[in-house]
Enzyme design. Sequence first.
Site, PDB file in Angstrom:
ATOM      1  NE  ARG A 186     -11.021  -9.715  -2.039  1.00 47.78           N
ATOM      2  CZ  ARG A 186     -11.375  -8.829  -2.968  1.00 47.78           C
ATOM      3  NH1 ARG A 186     -11.720  -9.233  -4.167  1.00 47.78           N
ATOM      4  NH2 ARG A 186     -11.387  -7.541  -2.676  1.00 47.78           N
ATOM      5  CE  LYS A 188      -3.998  -1.823   2.540  1.00 47.36           C
ATOM      6  NZ  LYS A 188      -5.016  -1.600   1.489  1.00 47.36           N
TER       7      LYS A 188
HETATM    8  N1  BES Z   1      -8.099  -3.758   4.393  1.00 50.53           N
HETATM    9  C1  BES Z   1      -8.231  -3.368   3.040  1.00 50.53           C
HETATM   10  C2  BES Z   1      -9.502  -2.570   2.777  1.00 50.53           C
HETATM   11  C3  BES Z   1      -9.498  -1.148   3.241  1.00 50.53           C
HETATM   12  C4  BES Z   1      -8.721  -0.194   2.627  1.00 50.53           C
HETATM   13  C5  BES Z   1     -10.328  -0.763   4.268  1.00 50.53           C
HETATM   14  C6  BES Z   1      -8.764   1.125   3.068  1.00 50.53           C
HETATM   15  C7  BES Z   1     -10.396   0.556   4.680  1.00 50.53           C
HETATM   16  C8  BES Z   1      -9.604   1.497   4.074  1.00 50.53           C
HETATM   17  C9  BES Z   1      -8.265  -4.595   2.147  1.00 50.53           C
HETATM   18  O1  BES Z   1      -7.466  -5.652   2.562  1.00 50.53           O
HETATM   19  C10 BES Z   1      -7.744  -4.164   0.821  1.00 50.53           C
HETATM   20  O2  BES Z   1      -6.610  -3.804   0.747  1.00 50.53           O
HETATM   21  N2  BES Z   1      -8.604  -4.193  -0.188  1.00 50.53           N
HETATM   22  C11 BES Z   1      -8.228  -3.752  -1.477  1.00 50.53           C
HETATM   23  C12 BES Z   1      -8.822  -4.698  -2.480  1.00 50.53           C
HETATM   24  C13 BES Z   1      -8.340  -4.475  -3.876  1.00 50.53           C
HETATM   25  C14 BES Z   1      -6.873  -4.819  -3.981  1.00 50.53           C
HETATM   26  C15 BES Z   1      -9.169  -5.315  -4.814  1.00 50.53           C
HETATM   27  C16 BES Z   1      -8.783  -2.330  -1.660  1.00 50.53           C
HETATM   28  O3  BES Z   1      -9.889  -2.053  -1.204  1.00 50.53           O
HETATM   29  O4  BES Z   1      -8.079  -1.513  -2.224  1.00 50.53           O
HETATM   30 MN    MN Z   2      -5.485  -5.418   1.897  1.00 49.26          MN
END
Ligand code: BES
Ligand code: MN
Length: 498
Positions: A355, A281
Amino acid sequence: MDFKIVNSTIGKQRSACLIVGVHESGKLTAAAKHLDKSSQNYISKLLKKGDIKGKPDETLLLHAIPNSVADRILLVGCGKETELNDQQFRKIATTATNALDKIGIKECVNYLGELKVSGRDLPWKLRQMTEATCDALYRFEEMKSKKNQRPPSNLKTISFNIPGTANRTNCRDAVKIGQAIANGMTITKDLGNLPGNICTPTYLANKAKAIGKGNSKLKISVLDEKQMTALKMGSFLSVTRGSRQPAKLITLNYSGGKKNEKPVVLVGKGVTFDSGGISIKPSPTMDEMKYDMCGAASVLGVMATVSELNLPINVVGVVPACENMPDGDASKPGDIVTSMSGQTIEVLNTDAEGRLILCDALTYSERFKPAIVIDIATLTDACVMALGSHATGVLGNDDDLVDDLLSAGKTSNDRGWQLPLWEEYDAQLKSNFADMANIGGREGGTITAACFLARFTKDYTWAHLDIAGTAWHSGAKKGGTGRPVPLLTQYLLDRCKP
Ligand code: BES
Ligand code: MN
Ligand code: ZN
């Protein structure tokens, strides 16, 4: 914090502070009107001077009230009488608590149960005020070397005044439920607010054990990675590869119902830190990914609430807990893993890890022969884009269950909003090499994430709560919210009704 139910004549009530309301029209609540009369229009004179306009964020503290045995009156703005809805009522309760907290008052008598909220009865209002009070007084100072930077509140007792005609038992029960929910929320907030270097999967497991301690109805078990390998949880284990912290699969089994009654299973995402893994990230706000275990924290909170209320129901909490970190041994984009269900998954993005741990926990949940399975997860940023921070995303394979959850959200003032789980979206998960990919492209990210989970929940009635927007506040008010403990508790309370 102590909450009491009293029934007293307002002129005779001794107290450090009486809490009454005034609307924007200048209309006083019944108790305020009474005090105004007995004090020779002390309150209406101040209103005329414009010291308080009755707006929902206003308060005015009155001293030396003529003919009053109470030391003070806190006049609370209640907005337009016709616009007083669930959210406004909650806000008014929060404003009143903050004012009392600031002044440092120990005890008060609260008459705001008199306010008319359309469709809501007195017990509902008392429960909301109880929850709002505890929420406003919440502090998280565990990690400060000098405690009491914001000193603990002096406020120790709130007596809710109810009319003599009201059903006392119902009122008492409502406050008790409100307190139990607030206690559960405190657990959820604390766990969320703790940093990732302290709140590890092992920490969550120990916390679960602590919640189970001394309650014969609540049994905790914790599986380690070796046991998960034996169960063939290849998807879950692929996420934890890059971490030095051992993953845990925590089960909390509460048996308050009949022995043969099928349980509700709550599955909470417990990623104690989500760096994204190799699909790392960006740095700004990455710290907030310590909150990626808020689904797990809400399950622990609800289990504590259910135990405190001794609900006559069977509930199982399942928490897959791990970190998502980059490392030489971490999962790589393109890796293909085999889930416990036997289905293979192409990991196109290691940041879509929630997931991957949930699918194995959902398959594992089959062994409890569940009546219902609900998973709770900070799953997608897309959910924050779609619904903002006010509504939890709700999806599921059964419309009755979804409706029940939406309704529980309305009742508890912890609302959700449904998104469609149509097969058209599922097609986005196609992989050239495995049974499915773990991402479905930019469009409808919350829905494709739920579609992914739906492939593992075909054998039972299931719903998914995406709490990415609702589990914590960002920015200046950064901190866990304790949601969706009220929604889930309400759902379980509704199930207890004959
Ligand atoms: N934990 C995150 C989701 C998230 C991101 C929650 C920011 C709250 C704030 C999750 O594991 C994630 O990174 N999801 C990705 C999925 C994507 C790669 C398809 C997302 O939401 O960017
Ligand atoms: Mn994630
Ligand atoms: Zn995550």
